[in-house]
Motif scaffolding. Structure first.
Motif, PDB file in Angstrom:
ATOM      1  N   GLY A 170      29.038  52.551  30.694  1.00  0.00           N
ATOM      2  CA  GLY A 170      29.077  52.625  29.236  1.00  0.00           C
ATOM      3  C   GLY A 170      30.463  52.379  28.686  1.00  0.00           C
ATOM      4  O   GLY A 170      30.638  51.670  27.689  1.00  0.00           O
ATOM      5  N   THR A 171      31.486  52.919  29.356  1.00  0.00           N
ATOM      6  CA  THR A 171      32.859  52.753  28.896  1.00  0.00           C
ATOM      7  C   THR A 171      33.294  51.295  28.946  1.00  0.00           C
ATOM      8  O   THR A 171      33.939  50.782  28.031  1.00  0.00           O
ATOM      9  N   LEU A 172      32.945  50.619  30.046  1.00  0.00           N
ATOM     10  CA  LEU A 172      33.346  49.220  30.221  1.00  0.00           C
ATOM     11  C   LEU A 172      32.363  48.244  29.591  1.00  0.00           C
ATOM     12  O   LEU A 172      32.602  47.038  29.595  1.00  0.00           O
ATOM     13  N   GLN A 173      31.235  48.764  29.076  1.00  0.00           N
ATOM     14  CA  GLN A 173      30.205  47.934  28.452  1.00  0.00           C
ATOM     15  C   GLN A 173      29.690  46.852  29.409  1.00  0.00           C
ATOM     16  O   GLN A 173      29.618  45.673  29.074  1.00  0.00           O
ATOM     17  N   VAL A 174      29.364  47.286  30.616  1.00  0.00           N
ATOM     18  CA  VAL A 174      28.773  46.392  31.609  1.00  0.00           C
ATOM     19  C   VAL A 174      27.407  46.938  32.008  1.00  0.00           C
ATOM     20  O   VAL A 174      27.101  48.116  31.792  1.00  0.00           O
ATOM     21  N   ALA A 175      26.580  46.068  32.579  1.00  0.00           N
ATOM     22  CA  ALA A 175      25.234  46.456  32.982  1.00  0.00           C
ATOM     23  C   ALA A 175      25.287  47.413  34.168  1.00  0.00           C
ATOM     24  O   ALA A 175      26.201  47.357  34.998  1.00  0.00           O
ATOM     25  N   VAL A 176      24.309  48.298  34.244  1.00  0.00           N
ATOM     26  CA  VAL A 176      24.152  49.157  35.411  1.00  0.00           C
ATOM     27  C   VAL A 176      23.608  48.296  36.534  1.00  0.00           C
ATOM     28  O   VAL A 176      22.478  47.804  36.459  1.00  0.00           O
ATOM     29  N   ALA A 177      24.398  48.080  37.572  1.00  0.00           N
ATOM     30  CA  ALA A 177      23.992  47.157  38.633  1.00  0.00           C
ATOM     31  C   ALA A 177      24.819  47.396  39.885  1.00  0.00           C
ATOM     32  O   ALA A 177      25.974  47.835  39.810  1.00  0.00           O
ATOM     33  N   TRP A 178      24.208  47.096  41.027  1.00  0.00           N
ATOM     34  CA  TRP A 178      24.930  47.071  42.291  1.00  0.00           C
ATOM     35  C   TRP A 178      25.697  45.757  42.372  1.00  0.00           C
ATOM     36  O   TRP A 178      25.143  44.686  42.122  1.00  0.00           O
ATOM     37  N   THR A 179      26.960  45.842  42.729  1.00  0.00           N
ATOM     38  CA  THR A 179      27.842  44.688  42.688  1.00  0.00           C
ATOM     39  C   THR A 179      28.621  44.552  43.985  1.00  0.00           C
ATOM     40  O   THR A 179      29.269  45.511  44.424  1.00  0.00           O
ATOM     41  N   PRO A 180      28.583  43.371  44.623  1.00  0.00           N
ATOM     42  CA  PRO A 180      29.422  43.142  45.802  1.00  0.00           C
ATOM     43  C   PRO A 180      30.816  42.697  45.374  1.00  0.00           C
ATOM     44  O   PRO A 180      30.989  42.011  44.365  1.00  0.00           O
ATOM     45  N   TYR A 181      31.805  43.092  46.156  1.00  0.00           N
ATOM     46  CA  TYR A 181      33.183  42.652  45.929  1.00  0.00           C
ATOM     47  C   TYR A 181      33.629  41.774  47.093  1.00  0.00           C
ATOM     48  O   TYR A 181      33.285  42.037  48.249  1.00  0.00           O
ATOM     49  N   PHE A 182      34.408  40.739  46.751  1.00  0.00           N
ATOM     50  CA  PHE A 182      34.886  39.791  47.743  1.00  0.00           C
ATOM     51  C   PHE A 182      36.406  39.842  47.804  1.00  0.00           C
ATOM     52  O   PHE A 182      37.081  39.899  46.773  1.00  0.00           O
ATOM     53  N   ALA A 183      36.942  39.805  49.002  1.00  0.00           N
ATOM     54  CA  ALA A 183      38.382  39.882  49.203  1.00  0.00           C
ATOM     55  C   ALA A 183      39.061  38.587  48.765  1.00  0.00           C
ATOM     56  O   ALA A 183      38.601  37.491  49.098  1.00  0.00           O
ATOM     57  N   VAL A 184      40.146  38.717  48.024  1.00  0.00           N
ATOM     58  CA  VAL A 184      40.926  37.556  47.597  1.00  0.00           C
ATOM     59  C   VAL A 184      42.401  37.849  47.836  1.00  0.00           C
ATOM     60  O   VAL A 184      42.835  39.000  47.847  1.00  0.00           O
ATOM     61  N   ALA A 185      43.172  36.778  48.031  1.00  0.00           N
ATOM     62  CA  ALA A 185      44.612  36.932  48.242  1.00  0.00           C
ATOM     63  C   ALA A 185      45.335  37.222  46.941  1.00  0.00           C
ATOM     64  O   ALA A 185      46.340  37.931  46.936  1.00  0.00           O
ATOM     65  N   ASP A 186      44.815  36.697  45.836  1.00  0.00           N
ATOM     66  CA  ASP A 186      45.461  36.867  44.537  1.00  0.00           C
ATOM     67  C   ASP A 186      44.377  36.959  43.468  1.00  0.00           C
ATOM     68  O   ASP A 186      43.673  35.981  43.200  1.00  0.00           O
ATOM     69  N   ALA A 187      44.235  38.131  42.865  1.00  0.00           N
ATOM     70  CA  ALA A 187      43.172  38.347  41.880  1.00  0.00           C
ATOM     71  C   ALA A 187      43.353  37.476  40.645  1.00  0.00           C
ATOM     72  O   ALA A 187      42.371  37.026  40.048  1.00  0.00           O
ATOM     73  N   ASP A 188      44.584  37.230  40.227  1.00  0.00           N
ATOM     74  CA  ASP A 188      44.827  36.396  39.048  1.00  0.00           C
ATOM     75  C   ASP A 188      44.398  34.954  39.301  1.00  0.00           C
ATOM     76  O   ASP A 188      43.779  34.320  38.435  1.00  0.00           O
ATOM     77  N   VAL A 189      44.725  34.441  40.474  1.00  0.00           N
ATOM     78  CA  VAL A 189      44.322  33.070  40.824  1.00  0.00           C
ATOM     79  C   VAL A 189      42.806  32.963  40.882  1.00  0.00           C
ATOM     80  O   VAL A 189      42.203  32.021  40.350  1.00  0.00           O
ATOM     81  N   ALA A 190      42.148  33.935  41.529  1.00  0.00           N
ATOM     82  CA  ALA A 190      40.690  33.897  41.639  1.00  0.00           C
ATOM     83  C   ALA A 190      40.037  34.001  40.264  1.00  0.00           C
ATOM     84  O   ALA A 190      39.045  33.303  39.979  1.00  0.00           O
ATOM     85  N   ALA A 191      40.560  34.857  39.390  1.00  0.00           N
ATOM     86  CA  ALA A 191      40.000  34.992  38.043  1.00  0.00           C
ATOM     87  C   ALA A 191      40.140  33.683  37.267  1.00  0.00           C
ATOM     88  O   ALA A 191      39.222  33.273  36.533  1.00  0.00           O
ATOM     89  N   ALA A 192      41.275  33.022  37.405  1.00  0.00           N
ATOM     90  CA  ALA A 192      41.469  31.737  36.728  1.00  0.00           C
ATOM     91  C   ALA A 192      40.495  30.689  37.252  1.00  0.00           C
ATOM     92  O   ALA A 192      39.938  29.891  36.479  1.00  0.00           O
ATOM     93  N   ARG A 193      40.252  30.695  38.547  1.00  0.00           N
ATOM     94  CA  ARG A 193      39.295  29.743  39.127  1.00  0.00           C
ATOM     95  C   ARG A 193      37.891  29.989  38.590  1.00  0.00           C
ATOM     96  O   ARG A 193      37.136  29.051  38.356  1.00  0.00           O
ATOM     97  N   ILE A 194      37.519  31.251  38.428  1.00  0.00           N
ATOM     98  CA  ILE A 194      36.196  31.580  37.892  1.00  0.00           C
ATOM     99  C   ILE A 194      36.034  30.995  36.498  1.00  0.00           C
ATOM    100  O   ILE A 194      35.018  30.349  36.184  1.00  0.00           O
ATOM    101  N   ARG A 195      37.010  31.207  35.651  1.00  0.00           N
ATOM    102  CA  ARG A 195      36.943  30.686  34.276  1.00  0.00           C
ATOM    103  C   ARG A 195      36.929  29.160  34.259  1.00  0.00           C
ATOM    104  O   ARG A 195      36.182  28.545  33.480  1.00  0.00           O
ATOM    105  N   GLU A 196      37.752  28.544  35.101  1.00  0.00           N
ATOM    106  CA  GLU A 196      37.826  27.078  35.140  1.00  0.00           C
ATOM    107  C   GLU A 196      36.494  26.447  35.537  1.00  0.00           C
ATOM    108  O   GLU A 196      36.210  25.305  35.169  1.00  0.00           O
TER     109      GLU A 196
END
Length: 268
Positions: A75-101
């Motif tokens: 509720g605080t983050l305004q995201v759906a109630v869901a089970w979510t997998p996380y994937f290891a990345v070397a740089d979160a900023d780079v990975a986030a930029a790739r997602i948007r691109e």
């Protein structure tokens, strides 16, 4: 449900740079942490203790081994109630930029925590996943014989999804620690050191009225008795969407917790 109050779980020295692109954790974003602990404690037999990410998070334990995280912040983050997998990345900023691109969405983060940095995202078809840069939970790897969970991406087109995740997470990249992909039984398979970490299957529909048919990462938890677990889920206010036996003669069932978070149980 039994919430332990001993010192918080501390990951070992392993880092996300050592297994880039591999599933490294699963977490539930819940509305009510205590209610979710009560449900999963009674259904899957988990105990809980506070993690190092703050008072709103807990680590689920099965016979003392870490299985998953639960955070009462949907509720605080305004995201759906869901089970979510996380994937290891070397740089979160780079990975986030790739997602948007690549026309994906970064809903939250990257945010800094005591153990690393993470973000919550969705791929082009709306399947929710996370990225994590930092310390890893020891002995947690989906793909080992005694893994606490394994993953199946239900998506519109497995090959298109594999390209998206491959470019974001460095799958099949010529770098140390990256994962490989192959094709098996009409599915794309994510592999590391000979172990299957996840599978990607086609056929999901984004506009499907049935939530089971929509694109999503399906988290599978092994249980000793599928029928007994289904009964416990119903008794706890959850829903059983279906039960079946696979071609490998393994019993499975699709469940949802009282808040609608979908997950699958599979016989050991």
């Amino acid at each position: 449900m039994n919430e332990k109050t001993d010192p918080a779980f501390a990951p070992g020295m392993a880092s996300s740079t050592e297994m880039v692109g591999a599933p490294c954790w699963v977490s539930l974003m819940a509305r009510d942490l205590a209610a979710s602990q009560e449900f999963y404690g009674s259904v899957l037999g988990w105990d809980f203790r506070r993690g190092k990410l703050g008072d709103g998070f807990s680590v689920a334990l099965d016979d003392g081994a870490p299985v998953a995280g639960i955070g009462g912040l949907a509720g605080t983050l305004q995201v759906a109630v869901a089970w979510t997998p996380y994937f290891a990345v070397a740089d979160a900023d780079v990975a986030a930029a790739r997602i948007r691109e690549r026309s994906g969405t970064v809903a939250v983060g990257p945010l800094a925590f005591s153990l690393g940095r993470g973000a919550l995202a969705a791929d082009r078809d709306g399947a929710v996943f996370g990225i994590w840069e930092g310390a890893l939970i020891p002995d947690w790897q989906s793909g080992h014989q005694d893994a606490p969970a394994w993953l199946l991406l239900r998506t519109r087109d497995a090959f298109d999804a594999a390209i998206f995740y491959g470019e974001v997470l460095d799958w099949a990249a010529e770098r140390s620690g990256s994962c490989d992909v192959s094709y098996e039984n009409e599915e794309v398979v994510l592999i590391s050191n000979g172990h299957v970490l996840a599978r990607l299957g086609s056929g999901a529909r984004g506009a499907a009225p049935d939530p089971m048919a929509r694109p999503r990462w399906d988290v599978h938890f092994p249980v000793s008795d599928v029928d007994a677990t289904c009964r416990a889920a119903r008794d706890g206010g959850g829903t059983v969407f279906g039960r079946w036996t696979t071609d490998a003669d393994v019993d499975e069932a699709a469940l949802a917790d009282p808040d609608g978070a979908l997950f699958t149980i599979t016989g050991r």
